[in-house]
Enzyme design. Structure first.
Site, PDB file in Angstrom:
ATOM      1  N   ALA A  85      23.992  33.425  17.523  1.00 15.37           N
ATOM      2  CA  ALA A  85      24.689  32.483  17.091  1.00 15.37           C
ATOM      3  C   ALA A  85      24.352  32.071  15.742  1.00 15.37           C
ATOM      4  O   ALA A  85      23.606  32.338  14.989  1.00 15.37           O
ATOM      5  CB  ALA A  85      24.606  31.307  18.092  1.00 15.37           C
ATOM      6  N   CYS A  86      25.677  31.556  15.331  1.00 16.86           N
ATOM      7  CA  CYS A  86      25.806  30.913  13.996  1.00 16.86           C
ATOM      8  C   CYS A  86      26.210  29.324  14.175  1.00 16.86           C
ATOM      9  O   CYS A  86      25.967  28.935  15.132  1.00 16.86           O
ATOM     10  CB  CYS A  86      26.466  31.612  12.879  1.00 16.86           C
ATOM     11  SG  CYS A  86      28.124  31.896  13.531  1.00 16.86           S
ATOM     12  N   ARG A  87      26.976  28.949  13.241  1.00 15.50           N
ATOM     13  CA  ARG A  87      27.529  27.637  13.236  1.00 15.50           C
ATOM     14  C   ARG A  87      28.892  27.472  14.471  1.00 15.50           C
ATOM     15  O   ARG A  87      29.195  26.918  15.256  1.00 15.50           O
ATOM     16  CB  ARG A  87      27.801  26.653  12.115  1.00 15.50           C
ATOM     17  CG  ARG A  87      28.401  25.396  12.386  1.00 15.50           C
ATOM     18  CD  ARG A  87      28.499  24.513  11.149  1.00 15.50           C
ATOM     19  NE  ARG A  87      29.032  22.999  11.386  1.00 15.50           N
ATOM     20  CZ  ARG A  87      28.765  22.332  11.914  1.00 15.50           C
ATOM     21  NH1 ARG A  87      27.447  22.289  12.494  1.00 15.50           N
ATOM     22  NH2 ARG A  87      29.385  21.152  12.010  1.00 15.50           N
ATOM     23  N   GLY A  89      30.508  30.971  15.118  1.00 13.51           N
ATOM     24  CA  GLY A  89      30.783  32.175  15.666  1.00 13.51           C
ATOM     25  C   GLY A  89      31.115  33.182  14.819  1.00 13.51           C
ATOM     26  O   GLY A  89      31.418  34.352  15.303  1.00 13.51           O
ATOM     27  N   TYR A 114      27.045  27.797  17.835  1.00  8.42           N
ATOM     28  CA  TYR A 114      26.171  26.294  17.787  1.00  8.42           C
ATOM     29  C   TYR A 114      27.319  25.152  18.085  1.00  8.42           C
ATOM     30  O   TYR A 114      26.894  24.234  19.304  1.00  8.42           O
ATOM     31  CB  TYR A 114      25.606  25.848  16.536  1.00  8.42           C
ATOM     32  CG  TYR A 114      24.629  24.270  16.624  1.00  8.42           C
ATOM     33  CD1 TYR A 114      23.635  24.350  17.496  1.00  8.42           C
ATOM     34  CD2 TYR A 114      25.074  23.228  16.127  1.00  8.42           C
ATOM     35  CE1 TYR A 114      22.746  23.152  17.618  1.00  8.42           C
ATOM     36  CE2 TYR A 114      24.641  22.155  16.235  1.00  8.42           C
ATOM     37  CZ  TYR A 114      23.553  21.968  17.086  1.00  8.42           C
ATOM     38  OH  TYR A 114      22.678  20.746  17.074  1.00  8.42           O
TER      39      TYR A 114
END
Length: 125
Positions: A85-87, A89, A114
């Site tokens: 995951a990142c912030r 997607g 996230y």
């Protein structure tokens, strides 16, 4: 664009939504956050592991972390189940594809990142 279709097929196959990821986290899957360390330190899911996909991000360019796959390999076995995951997607799709192509066959991308995780936690769709 045969290569692009193949990439899209891989991402579609290995993507889970935040609700699915929340149910997998801790029991069968670990959480790899690929944001820059400074962004991860500001806010992250408790128990998540951070390995930045980019070593630098500026308005002019994004520089990929040249040791990304190596660093992930030190923390995760190639047959281990985990999601990325990142912030929001976008970055995690690229990271998931890089890991899949490096032999991590049980890696999954968490759609929405996230932000989607936090919405799922609060009961939002």
């Amino acid at each position: 664009m045969e290569g692009q279709s193949s990439t899209e097929d891989i991402i579609a196959t290995v993507t889970v939504n935040a609700h699915e990821a929340r149910s997998l986290f801790g029991s069968t899957h670990r959480y790899l956050d690929v944001r820059l360390a400074k962004d991860f330190e500001k806010e992250h899911v408790e128990g998540a592991i951070n390995v930045p996909f980019y070593s630098s991000v500026t308005p002019q360019e994004k520089v990929k972390n040249p040791q990304f796959v190596e660093q992930v390999s030190e923390l995760f076995a190639k047959d281990e189940h985990f999601f990325v995951a990142c912030r929001s997607g976008v970055r995690s799709k690229l990271a998931t594809l890089a890991l899949f192509n490096a032999g991590f066959k049980n890696v999954k991308n968490m759609a929405g990142g996230y932000l989607a995780w936090m919405k799922a936690e609060s009961g939002e769709a």
